[in-house]
Design an enzyme around this catalytic site. Structure first.
Site, PDB file in Angstrom:
ATOM      1  N   ASN A   9       0.841  -1.192   0.000  1.00  0.00           N
ATOM      2  CA  ASN A   9       0.000   0.000   0.000  1.00  0.00           C
ATOM      3  C   ASN A   9       0.883   1.251   0.000  1.00  0.00           C
ATOM      4  O   ASN A   9       2.109   1.161  -0.077  1.00  0.00           O
ATOM      5  CB  ASN A   9      -0.963  -0.008   1.198  1.00  0.00           C
ATOM      6  N   ASP A 198      -9.686  -9.082  -0.108  1.00  0.00           N
ATOM      7  CA  ASP A 198      -8.921  -8.198   0.765  1.00  0.00           C
ATOM      8  C   ASP A 198      -8.874  -6.779   0.203  1.00  0.00           C
ATOM      9  O   ASP A 198      -8.919  -5.799   0.946  1.00  0.00           O
ATOM     10  CB  ASP A 198      -7.500  -8.741   0.936  1.00  0.00           C
TER      11      ASP A 198
END
Length: 325
Positions: A9, A198
């Protein structure tokens, strides 16, 4: 393998879905090897369930993830696999365990995707190992049945939702299942599905708290039915519960088998993901309270609270037991 920027991320932490996909691949390899270890009909092991898995420590860009798998129990038609993930900082040599997971696979014939084959038995070093494995097998079988029976929910869009409500953060992703998503039998890899789940859960969590978020744990992921190549899948997620520092998100996958017009849309996978909110320096942040509006939302909130308290009590008991030892 080494973790790269496209695995992570914006804060540099590897996506939980990337780790889940690696875990599933390791489980699929060892299960397929075992199920083909004796003379007989060739097969591929398909993922049926992932037990609860906790993300004990984040994995960062540049670290090496080492995934190891071991078969711990076999029933007549299923294989239990224990998978551990360890990350290594190759600059310092520091290593840490980041994940432990239990997965269940079933062997499907290469000639007939709907035919479940028998599993070669394994040798146990102790009789207790077989007894304990059989108990886990019966428990997961019962839980899968109960989960499938409550899988009728559908997420509908909400017009002009208020911040911190369920409708404000709920999200969906639509994906066309292509050849690269599939096994030799032409149905979706479990790891591909979990990674998409997810991703949706992460969007829900980020929308709710507007901060950097990471996967903390995943409750049991149940694969109810196979998803064939050419299907269009809709992965939907909604917030069900918030504590002071965590968010529970329900995620389910519905499949539209366009290549098989005789079949209607069906629920293929379901699970609960737990996320935490982090500051820029990686410290846990308070989570905004979820505002429930309907009776169903209030019911789901209380159910989520029950799961949260049960997990918290179990963790405290394990900590106390470890301290006594």
């Amino acid at each position: 393998r080494i973790m790269r920027p496209d695995d992570a991320n914006i804060a540099g932490n590897v996506h939980g879905g990337t780790i889940l996909k690696m875990i599933e691949e390791a489980g699929a390899i060892i299960s397929t090897r075992h199920c083909n270890s004796q003379a007989g009909e060739p097969c591929v092991a398909a993922l049926a369930r992932v037990e609860r898995t906790d993300f004990l420590s984040p994995v960062c860009i540049g670290e090496v993830a080492n995934v190891s798998a071991e078969i711990t129990y076999t029933s007549r038609h299923s294989v239990e696999v224990q998978v551990n993930v360890m990350s290594e900082n190759i600059l310092t040599g520091a290593k840490k365990v980041t994940n432990k997971a239990t997965l269940w696979y079933v062997p499907l014939s290469l000639k007939n995707v709907n035919k479940v084959l028998e599993v070669p038995p394994i040798q146990y070093t102790r009789k207790e190992q077989e007894d304990e494995g059989k108990k886990r097998y019966e428990e997961q079988k019962l839980d899968r049945l109960e989960t499938k029976q409550r899988n009728g929910d559908v997420i509908f869009p909400v017009i002009n939702p208020e911040p911190h409500t369920v409708g404000y953060s709920q999200s969906s992703l639509i994906h066309l299942v292509g050849p690269s998503d599939c096994t030799l039998l032409g149905f979706v890899h479990g790891g591909v599905t979990m990674k998409l789940m997810d991703e949706v859960a992460g969007i829900v969590a980020a929308r709710h708290c507007k901060t950097n978020i990471v996967t903390a744990s995943v409750d049991a992921i149940n694969f109810h039915e196979k998803i064939k190549k050419g299907s269009v899948i809709t992965i939907s997620g909604r917030m069900t519960f918030t504590s002071n520092k965590s968010m529970e998100i329900e995620v389910f996958v519905d499949a539209d088998p366009f290549v098989d017009e005789s079949r209607e849309r069906y629920r293929a996978v379901s699970a609960f993901f737990t996320y935490v909110s982090l500051s820029k320096d990686g410290k846990p942040l308070p989570v905004p309270q979820l505002l429930t509006e309907t009776e169903d939302e209030k019911r789901r909130f209380e159910e989520g609270k029950g799961r949260y308290l049960q997990t918290k009590a179990k963790r405290q008991a394990q900590t106390q037991q470890a301290a006594q030892q």
